[in-house]
Enzyme design. Structure first.
Site, mmCIF file in Angstrom:
data_model
loop_
_atom_site.group_PDB
_atom_site.id
_atom_site.type_symbol
_atom_site.label_atom_id
_atom_site.label_comp_id
_atom_site.label_asym_id
_atom_site.label_seq_id
_atom_site.Cartn_x
_atom_site.Cartn_y
_atom_site.Cartn_z
ATOM 1 N N PRO A 33 68.918 -49.402 -25.440
ATOM 2 C CG PRO A 33 70.207 -51.035 -24.372
ATOM 3 C CD PRO A 33 68.977 -50.844 -25.196
ATOM 4 C CD GLN A 88 72.028 -53.433 -21.827
ATOM 5 O OE1 GLN A 88 72.866 -52.545 -21.941
ATOM 6 N NE2 GLN A 88 71.584 -54.132 -22.853
ATOM 7 C CB CYS A 118 78.722 -54.511 -24.600
ATOM 8 S SG CYS A 118 80.054 -53.323 -24.508
ATOM 9 C CE LYS A 157 70.155 -53.868 -27.649
ATOM 10 N NZ LYS A 157 71.567 -53.621 -27.867
ATOM 11 C CG ASN A 218 68.300 -53.132 -31.948
ATOM 12 O OD1 ASN A 218 69.459 -53.382 -31.630
ATOM 13 N ND2 ASN A 218 67.878 -51.907 -32.127
ATOM 14 N N GLY A 219 67.988 -52.871 -35.018
ATOM 15 C CA GLY A 219 69.085 -52.519 -35.902
ATOM 16 C C GLY A 219 68.639 -51.687 -37.082
ATOM 17 C CG ASP A 220 70.924 -50.129 -39.742
ATOM 18 O OD1 ASP A 220 71.606 -49.717 -38.781
ATOM 19 O OD2 ASP A 220 71.407 -50.468 -40.844
ATOM 20 N N GLY A 242 67.073 -47.591 -31.443
ATOM 21 C CA GLY A 242 68.087 -46.830 -30.723
ATOM 22 C C GLY A 242 68.372 -45.519 -31.424
ATOM 23 N NE ARG A 243 72.712 -46.786 -34.854
ATOM 24 C CZ ARG A 243 73.240 -47.378 -35.917
ATOM 25 N NH1 ARG A 243 74.259 -46.813 -36.528
ATOM 26 N NH2 ARG A 243 72.761 -48.524 -36.361
#
Ligand code: FMN
Length: 383
Positions: A33, A88, A118, A157, A218-220, A242-243
């Site tokens: 998300p 979510q 978050c 998450k 997740n991440g990068d 994500g990104r």
């Protein structure tokens, strides 16, 4: 042995099913998300390009959903081409979270994800988002209520923890597994880190080792090689992007291809990038109307453009478009302007090709020129 560890002994087969509780998914790769971005048009583009199955909405306030708030309903807008869909939720009132999960199940949503990552003050202050990582018993009780109320899978998450002194994700993951959560998504950074520093693959591995349910790292992940490293170094069952998907919608097919063949797919051609960007705009207009859709697209187009080569002319103009015709005009002028950076056949000269964005954990730690993955602008800039 856990099935995905067994499958790591032989290389992960991207054609294998991924079991998420009662759901059978066609891919081990997930769309993370991104509040303000993972709306219906973006999810449809990602699905059309391929390689992904379960996609998640932006975070949605459980109470707003129950109150039939217009904005909340727009966030969960979907159609038959947007399946399977996870919504979510965030919130800290057990009754509201449970009722919202039931509501989503009745609407045909495939799974419900709970936001525990978050870092935004507004969300944490009321006990939602990363604040959930600090009170395990309370969080587990809330989640238990949701799991018992629905048949669809409930996932969580989270980040690795609040800060380096409190890497609580393994413990929290175990508590959530105990109350029936189907999978854990974990961004390998702490709340304190925000988006800086390195994604901690060893930290993700500790979460994998703490539970039997699938853990999705997740991440990068901005390149197929980064996904492969995340799978190899953490033993995770899936990878969520994500990104990297915003920057490169082809990432999921590229990862699948690398895992299946050991080879990298060629980069999509410039014309294909432009075609998919225009398709994204069409879908924005379809879902949000011409004016609003074009306005929203002002912050989307520059992400496609990151792979176009020299682009300042395009970026300067695209942030003012208010109609499809204006966008077309900006694009046509840009295509003419870009010719000066191309060879006789219209291909970008290699010296103008943009270097790929490299994940924090793929960079030499001693490197003085650390490159970080840009964070898209939006209402939650501190995600
Ligand atoms: C603009 C933006 C919005 C985000 N919104 C959400 C969100 O609504 N819910 C959530 O759990 N994570 C959210 N995140 C975090 C991402 O899902 C993901 O965990 C994080 O960006 C790291 O993954 P990536 O490097 O692949 O982007 C957001 C991140 C960004 C940059």
């Amino acid at each position: 042995m856990r099935w995905w560890l067994a499958s790591l002994a032989s290389p992960l087969n991207p054609l294998d099913m991924f079991r998420l509780g009662p759901l059978e998914l066609q891919s081990h790769l997930f769309l993370s998300p991104l509040a303000g971005y993972t709306n219906l048009p973006f999810r449809l583009v990602i699905r059309e390009v391929g390689g992904v199955d379960l996609c998640t909405t932006d975070l949605v306030n459980a109470r707003s959903l129950l109150e039939r708030n217009k904005k909340a309903l727009k966030l969960i807008e979907t159609n038959e081409r947007d399946r399977p869909l996870a919504v979510q939720l965030f919130g800290s009132v057990p009754g509201e979270m449970r009722a919202a999960a039931v509501d989503l199940e009745q609407r045909g949503v495939a799974s419900v994800d709970i936001n525990m990552g978050c870092p935004v003050r507004k969300v944490c202050r009321v006990g939602g988002g990363s604040a959930m990582m600090t009170e395990h018993e309370k969080t587990a009780a809330l989640v238990k209520g949701m799991v018992e109320a629905v048949k669809i899978p409930v996932t969580a998450k989270m980040r690795l923890g609040w800060d380096d002194e409190n890497l609580t994700a393994p413990e929290l993951a175990r508590a959530l597994e105990g109350v029936g959560v189907a999978a854990i998504f974990v961004h390998g950074r702490t709340r304190e880190q925000g988006f800086s520093g390195t994604v901690n693959l060893a930290g993700i591995r500790k979460v994998v080792e703490a539970v039997k349910i699938p853990v999705i790292g997740n991440g990068d992940v901005t390149t197929p090689e980064a996904a492969q490293k995340m799978f190899n170094d953490t033993g995770c069952a899936g990878v969520s992007v994500g990104r990297g998907a915003f920057y490169n919608p082809w990432i999921f097919v590229q990862i699948q291809h690398l895992l299946a063949t050991g080879e990298l797919l060629p980069e999509p051609k410039f014309e294909e990038r432009v075609r998919v960007m225009c398709r994204h705009l069409d879908l924005m207009v379809e879902v949000f109307g011409e004016e609003h859709g074009c306005r929203m697209f002002r912050k989307v187009a520059p992400w496609y453009a990151k792979r176009f080569g020299p682009v300042n002319e395009f970026n300067k103009k695209v942030v003012t478009v208010g109609s499809r015709a204006e966008f077309q005009d900006v694009l046509e002028r840009y295509l003419c302007w870009r010719q000066q950076f191309c060879d006789g056949d219209g291909h970008l000269l290699p010296r103008f090709a943009p270097p790929p964005l490299v994940a924090s954990f793929m960079q030499d730690p001693a490197s003085a020129q650390r490159q970080s993955i840009p964070v898209p602008k939006g209402p939650v800039e501190v995600w």
